[in-house]
Design an enzyme around this catalytic site. Structure first.
Site, PDB file in Angstrom:
ATOM      1  N   SER A 187       0.797  -1.225   0.000  1.00 30.41           N
ATOM      2  CA  SER A 187       0.000   0.000   0.000  1.00 30.41           C
ATOM      3  C   SER A 187       0.829   1.273   0.000  1.00 30.41           C
ATOM      4  O   SER A 187       0.376   2.310  -0.466  1.00 30.41           O
ATOM      5  CB  SER A 187      -0.954   0.011   1.194  1.00 30.41           C
ATOM      6  N   HIS A 215      -5.385  -3.629  -2.224  1.00 22.04           N
ATOM      7  CA  HIS A 215      -5.097  -2.564  -3.200  1.00 22.04           C
ATOM      8  C   HIS A 215      -5.071  -3.068  -4.640  1.00 22.04           C
ATOM      9  O   HIS A 215      -4.780  -2.301  -5.559  1.00 22.04           O
ATOM     10  CB  HIS A 215      -3.775  -1.875  -2.851  1.00 22.04           C
ATOM     11  N   LYS A 246     -12.104   0.058  -0.717  1.00 23.84           N
ATOM     12  CA  LYS A 246     -11.220   0.798  -1.633  1.00 23.84           C
ATOM     13  C   LYS A 246     -11.888   0.862  -3.018  1.00 23.84           C
ATOM     14  O   LYS A 246     -12.777   1.676  -3.206  1.00 23.84           O
ATOM     15  CB  LYS A 246      -9.835   0.164  -1.621  1.00 23.84           C
TER      16      LYS A 246
HETATM   17  C1  LIG Z   1      -3.285  -3.692   2.608  1.00 24.87           C
HETATM   18  C2  LIG Z   1      -4.450  -3.355   3.487  1.00 24.87           C
HETATM   19  N1  LIG Z   1      -5.050  -4.352   4.156  1.00 24.87           N
HETATM   20  C3  LIG Z   1      -6.111  -4.107   4.948  1.00 24.87           C
HETATM   21  C4  LIG Z   1      -6.609  -2.839   5.112  1.00 24.87           C
HETATM   22  C5  LIG Z   1      -7.774  -2.609   6.011  1.00 24.87           C
HETATM   23  O1  LIG Z   1      -8.933  -2.501   5.263  1.00 24.87           O
HETATM   24  P1  LIG Z   1     -10.178  -1.619   5.762  1.00 24.87           P
HETATM   25  O2  LIG Z   1      -9.833  -0.210   5.512  1.00 24.87           O
HETATM   26  O3  LIG Z   1     -11.303  -2.129   4.968  1.00 24.87           O
HETATM   27  O4  LIG Z   1     -10.332  -1.879   7.224  1.00 24.87           O
HETATM   28  C6  LIG Z   1      -6.020  -1.779   4.432  1.00 24.87           C
HETATM   29  C7  LIG Z   1      -6.581  -0.410   4.578  1.00 24.87           C
HETATM   30  O5  LIG Z   1      -5.983   0.571   4.651  1.00 24.87           O
HETATM   31  C8  LIG Z   1      -4.903  -2.039   3.604  1.00 24.87           C
HETATM   32  O6  LIG Z   1      -4.296  -1.043   2.951  1.00 24.87           O
END
Ligand SMILES: Cc1ncc(COP(=O)(O)O)c(C=O)c1O
Length: 398
Positions: A187, A215, A246
């Site tokens: 990310s 992502h 997202k």
């Molecule tokens: C790689 C990754 N996994 C999990 C999450 C968590 O997801 P959520 O925002 O739906 O709680 C994020 C969110 O920023 C993320 O970037």
């Protein structure tokens, strides 16, 4: 000294000290207060601003059909699910969305959680515990890290995407159950995990593989199924995690896996068992977003074009970005204070370009984490990139 009978002053005193240290280190965060719906242009303090920092990759969060999906689900099922999934909160729309997510990811089944964060934090400790081993990429998302910590398993962190180091670690450990954990698209760095190699390592060493497609979902793969689909590995990864928050413009997370793994998680993942089921509006929004995503593949292609354009304009202006195939464009600027100063100059020009600082990224690698969406056009990307170039040029170094 803090009076002992003043119950509020003790935490306030030490917390204020911590906040002052954040201020000193340039790490205090003051997010923009947005008063409009998600999109390429948002309203902040009554002023339109270009938003270069959201994960609304396909520009669906504010789409009228997605809003309609949310509204219809709320009208039919109410404001909340009013119970946990195993007791009274399972609605027909939860099951429908799970079936559709499984089909998208090429797996037998899927399980919904109320966020992606909870999906990771709940799933990892359900799969491994004391006496087991986790092998986790050094740049994994915080929710994966927290899930690993919570599990009580022995965690080996291998250097980012280093398959030799992973292989060595797998060979030199003994475990009851082993789990390799990796983001698919990272990310903050935008690069992709070596998925085929991860899968091979897992198979060769008898370990399970969990891949976080947050992502990549909606962004990569011919059908938007993520990196696994893009690499021809759809349905072949043991446990795939994804988020609705997202590209799908809603809220919620999920695990896609075999029917038995999903059934097991419904019994053992504490963030599923002890959490109120996802709100109907979020489920309805995600359903509608999936409809639009599948009917309008141009969004993915246009997102790619706009992302490449942003990279190219910055590069031409002397600001190379980290490479990557997905929709994240990291512009590493170094020290937190300079990064914040550049972001602030962008803001003065009506462009929100989020500064990402430690602990989200390592010391000395603070960066603007830039994203566009399928809602951008060429002139908007040029305007935004121009503002960044001006801001960077006008901010003194060190
Ligand atoms: C790689 C990754 N996994 C999990 C999450 C968590 O997801 P959520 O925002 O739906 O709680 C994020 C969110 O920023 C993320 O970037």
């Amino acid at each position: 000294m803090t009076p002992v009978n003043d119950l509020t002053s003790l935490p306030t005193a030490w917390v204020e000290g911590e906040l002052a240290s954040l201020d000193e280190a340039g790490l205090r965060r003051i997010p923009p207060l947005i008063s409009s719906s998600a999109g390429p242009i948002v309203e902040v303090a009554g002023r339109p601003c270009i938003l270069l920092g959201s994960n609304n990759y396909l520009n669906l969060a504010g789409d009228y059909r997605v809003r309609q999906g949310a509204a219809e689900a709320a009208r039919r099922f109410g404001g909340g699910a009013a119970g946990s999934r195993l007791v009274s909160g399972t609605l027909t729309i939860h099951r429908e969305l799970e079936d559709r997510l499984a089909a998208l990811m090429g797996t037998e089944a899927a399980v919904l959680f109320s966020s992606g964060y909870i999906a990771n934090v709940a799933t990892i400790p359900a799969l491994v515990g004391r006496g087991d081993a986790i092998f986790s990429d050094a740049l994994n998302h915080a929710s994966l890290i927290d899930g690993c910590r919570l599990s009580g398993a022995n965690v080996t962190i291998y250097p980012h995407a280093d398959m030799e180091a992973l292989s060595k670690a797998l060979k030199s450990s003994t475990w009851r159950r082993g789990l390799i954990v990796s983001d698919s698209v990272f990310s903050m760095d935008a690069d992709s995990a070596p998925l085929s190699q991860l899968q091979r390592q897992a198979r060769d060493h008898g370990a399970m593989l969990l891949v976080d497609e947050s992502h990549a979902l909606g962004v990569l793969g011919p059908g938007g199924g993520g990196l696994a689909e893009a690499m021809g590995l759809s349905g072949q990864i043991d446990i795939v995690m994804g988020t609705l928050s997202k590209a799908l413009g809603s809220a919620g997370g999920f695990i896609a896996a075999s029917a038995s793994v999903c059934d097991f998680l419904r019994h053992r993942a504490r963030g599923y068992v002890f959490d109120t089921a996802p709100a109907p509006a979020a489920v309805g929004a995600a359903q509608a977003a999936m409809d639009v995503m599948l009917a309008e593949p141009w969004r993915r292609a246009h997102l790619r074009e706009m992302t490449q354009l942003l990279r190219a304009v910055l590069q031409r202006g002397g600001l190379p970005t980290l490479p990557g195939d997905a929709a994240v464009v990291p512009l590493v600027l170094g020290e937190a204070e300079r990064c914040v100063a550049v972001a602030s100059r962008c803001r003065d020009q009506g462009v929100i370009a989020p500064a990402i600082r430690p602990p989200s990224v390592p010391e000395g690698s603070s960066r603007l984490r830039l994203t566009v969406s399928a809602g951008f056009d060429v002139s908007l990307v040029n305007r935004a990139a121009g503002a960044i170039l001006t801001a960077e040029a006008g901010t003194p170094r060190g």
